[in-house]
Design a protein around this motif. Structure first.
Motif, mmCIF file in Angstrom:
data_model
loop_
_atom_site.group_PDB
_atom_site.id
_atom_site.type_symbol
_atom_site.label_atom_id
_atom_site.label_comp_id
_atom_site.label_asym_id
_atom_site.label_seq_id
_atom_site.Cartn_x
_atom_site.Cartn_y
_atom_site.Cartn_z
ATOM 1 N N TYR A 140 0.857 -1.180 0.000
ATOM 2 C CA TYR A 140 0.000 0.000 0.000
ATOM 3 C C TYR A 140 0.895 1.233 0.000
ATOM 4 C CZ TYR A 140 -2.517 3.851 2.264
ATOM 5 O OH TYR A 140 -3.024 5.087 2.577
ATOM 6 N N SER A 141 0.497 2.272 -0.718
ATOM 7 C CA SER A 141 1.236 3.534 -0.727
ATOM 8 C C SER A 141 0.314 4.683 -0.332
ATOM 9 C CB SER A 141 1.827 3.821 -2.115
ATOM 10 O OG SER A 141 2.757 2.836 -2.495
ATOM 11 N N TYR A 142 0.771 5.485 0.622
ATOM 12 C CA TYR A 142 0.124 6.754 0.942
ATOM 13 C C TYR A 142 1.035 7.848 0.407
ATOM 14 C CZ TYR A 142 -1.379 10.872 3.493
ATOM 15 O OH TYR A 142 -1.792 12.139 3.809
ATOM 16 N N ILE A 143 0.497 8.696 -0.467
ATOM 17 C CA ILE A 143 1.310 9.725 -1.120
ATOM 18 C C ILE A 143 0.674 11.093 -0.882
ATOM 19 C CG2 ILE A 143 2.284 10.523 -3.305
ATOM 20 C CD1 ILE A 143 1.953 7.623 -4.343
ATOM 21 N N GLN A 144 1.443 11.968 -0.289
ATOM 22 C CA GLN A 144 1.021 13.355 -0.100
ATOM 23 C C GLN A 144 1.752 14.205 -1.143
ATOM 24 O OE1 GLN A 144 -1.220 14.918 2.249
ATOM 25 N NE2 GLN A 144 -0.876 16.596 0.810
ATOM 26 N N ASN A 145 0.997 14.787 -2.071
ATOM 27 C CA ASN A 145 1.562 15.644 -3.112
ATOM 28 C C ASN A 145 1.381 17.104 -2.732
ATOM 29 O OD1 ASN A 145 2.200 13.543 -5.171
ATOM 30 N ND2 ASN A 145 -0.019 13.238 -5.128
ATOM 31 N N TYR A 146 2.430 17.886 -2.934
ATOM 32 C CA TYR A 146 2.384 19.297 -2.558
ATOM 33 C C TYR A 146 2.405 20.185 -3.804
ATOM 34 C CZ TYR A 146 3.364 17.788 2.197
ATOM 35 O OH TYR A 146 3.280 17.199 3.429
ATOM 36 N N SER A 147 1.793 21.344 -3.678
ATOM 37 C CA SER A 147 1.832 22.354 -4.731
ATOM 38 C C SER A 147 3.104 23.179 -4.553
ATOM 39 C CB SER A 147 0.598 23.248 -4.641
ATOM 40 O OG SER A 147 0.670 24.285 -5.585
ATOM 41 N N TYR A 148 4.010 23.126 -5.535
ATOM 42 C CA TYR A 148 5.295 23.801 -5.382
ATOM 43 C C TYR A 148 5.678 24.641 -6.598
ATOM 44 C CZ TYR A 148 6.755 19.748 -8.110
ATOM 45 O OH TYR A 148 6.857 18.789 -9.077
ATOM 46 N N ALA A 149 4.896 24.549 -7.703
ATOM 47 C CA ALA A 149 5.234 25.310 -8.914
ATOM 48 C C ALA A 149 3.990 25.434 -9.777
ATOM 49 C CB ALA A 149 6.352 24.616 -9.691
ATOM 50 N N ASP A 150 4.073 26.269 -10.815
ATOM 51 C CA ASP A 150 2.941 26.455 -11.725
ATOM 52 C C ASP A 150 2.572 25.170 -12.448
ATOM 53 O OD1 ASP A 150 2.825 29.107 -11.026
ATOM 54 O OD2 ASP A 150 4.026 29.797 -12.735
ATOM 55 N N PHE A 151 3.566 24.278 -12.657
ATOM 56 C CA PHE A 151 3.302 23.047 -13.403
ATOM 57 C C PHE A 151 2.956 21.868 -12.493
ATOM 58 C CE2 PHE A 151 7.916 23.617 -12.883
ATOM 59 C CZ PHE A 151 8.238 22.485 -12.136
ATOM 60 N N SER A 152 2.942 22.078 -11.177
ATOM 61 C CA SER A 152 2.572 20.996 -10.263
ATOM 62 C C SER A 152 1.078 21.071 -9.971
ATOM 63 C CB SER A 152 3.375 21.101 -8.965
ATOM 64 O OG SER A 152 2.946 22.217 -8.209
ATOM 65 N N THR A 153 0.605 20.209 -9.086
ATOM 66 C CA THR A 153 -0.793 20.277 -8.679
ATOM 67 C C THR A 153 -1.084 21.653 -8.089
ATOM 68 O OG1 THR A 153 -2.447 19.325 -7.173
ATOM 69 C CG2 THR A 153 -0.159 19.204 -6.472
ATOM 70 N N PRO A 154 -2.235 22.282 -8.432
ATOM 71 C CA PRO A 154 -2.506 23.651 -7.959
ATOM 72 C C PRO A 154 -2.718 23.740 -6.450
ATOM 73 C CG PRO A 154 -4.411 22.750 -9.109
ATOM 74 C CD PRO A 154 -3.286 21.791 -9.334
ATOM 75 N N ILE A 155 -3.152 22.634 -5.834
ATOM 76 C CA ILE A 155 -3.298 22.577 -4.383
ATOM 77 C C ILE A 155 -2.751 21.237 -3.910
ATOM 78 C CG2 ILE A 155 -5.301 24.121 -4.265
ATOM 79 C CD1 ILE A 155 -7.077 21.647 -4.090
ATOM 80 N N ASP A 156 -2.501 21.113 -2.628
ATOM 81 C CA ASP A 156 -2.008 19.852 -2.081
ATOM 82 C C ASP A 156 -3.065 18.762 -2.257
ATOM 83 O OD1 ASP A 156 0.075 21.431 -1.335
ATOM 84 O OD2 ASP A 156 -0.316 21.337 0.823
ATOM 85 N N THR A 157 -2.621 17.576 -2.676
ATOM 86 C CA THR A 157 -3.544 16.463 -2.888
ATOM 87 C C THR A 157 -2.959 15.185 -2.290
ATOM 88 O OG1 THR A 157 -2.589 15.878 -5.044
ATOM 89 C CG2 THR A 157 -4.411 17.467 -5.035
ATOM 90 N N ARG A 158 -3.790 14.162 -2.189
ATOM 91 C CA ARG A 158 -3.357 12.873 -1.665
ATOM 92 C C ARG A 158 -3.673 11.763 -2.669
ATOM 93 N NH1 ARG A 158 -6.077 14.842 2.729
ATOM 94 N NH2 ARG A 158 -7.768 13.367 2.388
#
Length: 239
Positions: free
Chosen positions: A85-103
């Motif tokens: 199982y993987s839990y992944i927290q993605n962060y918004s860090y640039a214009d080309f990344s996710t616009p808000i933090d997602t999981r």
């Protein structure tokens, strides 16, 4: 076979990938660090848990945090099967990344195959991920989480390990990993991303193994691509 052959092949592929990636629209630099703890339940069954801490923009911003526990079963000296199982927290860090933090939460099944030769080892890691990702919608220039999306992804990693200093347990390790996006289909839709890595692996003792090197990621998009230049260090601790 001479030790240099598999290393030469990987260096050629690595240089080609770097040159090919010079046409990308966006690039950034990251530092990835991971700790993996492994515990044997018996001669064949063991548990693993990975913690990945990933920062970008010269360590200024969080990129990802990944927690990845798994149960693994050694079928024989060549084959190891796993579920995890993987839990992944993605962060918004640039214009080309996710616009808000997602999981993202994903379940995965994996087969690891190891082939031992006289002067080097070759390994294959085949992993299928069932991904449950938070969807992001944008209304009036405001982004918000609107639901959960399901998709499948196949990852294949080809690994070459060449002993460099056998008495000091130091090896050169290189790999290429292809990610194929299945979405909800039974056949892949497109190339999701490609990873290449070249580094050194040092086995300090029967309990501690450290790997460190350069990791290059290319992510193709519809109208652009993203390249991530990473220095990655991982520590594996076996109980």
């Amino acid at each position: 076979m001479n030790n240099i052959y598999p290393l030469t092949i990987f260096l050629v592929l690595f240089v080609y990938s770097t040159l090919f990636g010079q046409n990308e629209d966006f690039s950034h630099s990251s530092s990835w660090n991971s700790l993996t703890v492994k515990g044997n339940l018996n001669e064949k069954l063991f548990l693993k848990n990975e913690l990945n801490l990933r920062r970008t923009n010269f360590l200024q911003d969080w990129e990802q945090i990944v927690l990845r526990p798994s149960v693994q079963y050694k079928l024989d000296n060549a084959f190891t099967a796993a579920i995890g199982y993987s839990y992944i927290q993605n962060y918004s860090y640039a214009d080309f990344s996710t616009p808000i933090d997602t999981r993202e939460n994903n379940l995965w099944q994996q087969l690891f195959i190891k082939q031992i030769f006289k002067h080097f080892d070759i390994s294959h890691r085949i992993r299928f991920e069932e991904r449950f990702r938070k969807q992001v919608s944008r209304v009036d220039n405001l982004s918000s989480i609107s639901g959960t999306d399901y998709s499948g992804r196949l990852r294949y990693r080809f690994i070459v390990t060449v002993p460099l200093l056998k008495k000091k347990h130091i090896s050169v390790i290189a790999y290429d990993e292809v990610f194929l996006d299945f979405e909800t289909r039974l056949q892949p839709k497109n190339l999701n991303q490609n990873w290449m890595f070249v580094g050194l692996r040092f086995r300090e003792s029967e309990h501690i193994t450290i790997t460190s090197g350069y990791h290059n990621i290319n992510i193709p998009k519809d109208n652009f691509s993203i390249t991530n230049h990473i220095w990655e260090t991982s520590l594996i601790y076996t109980l």
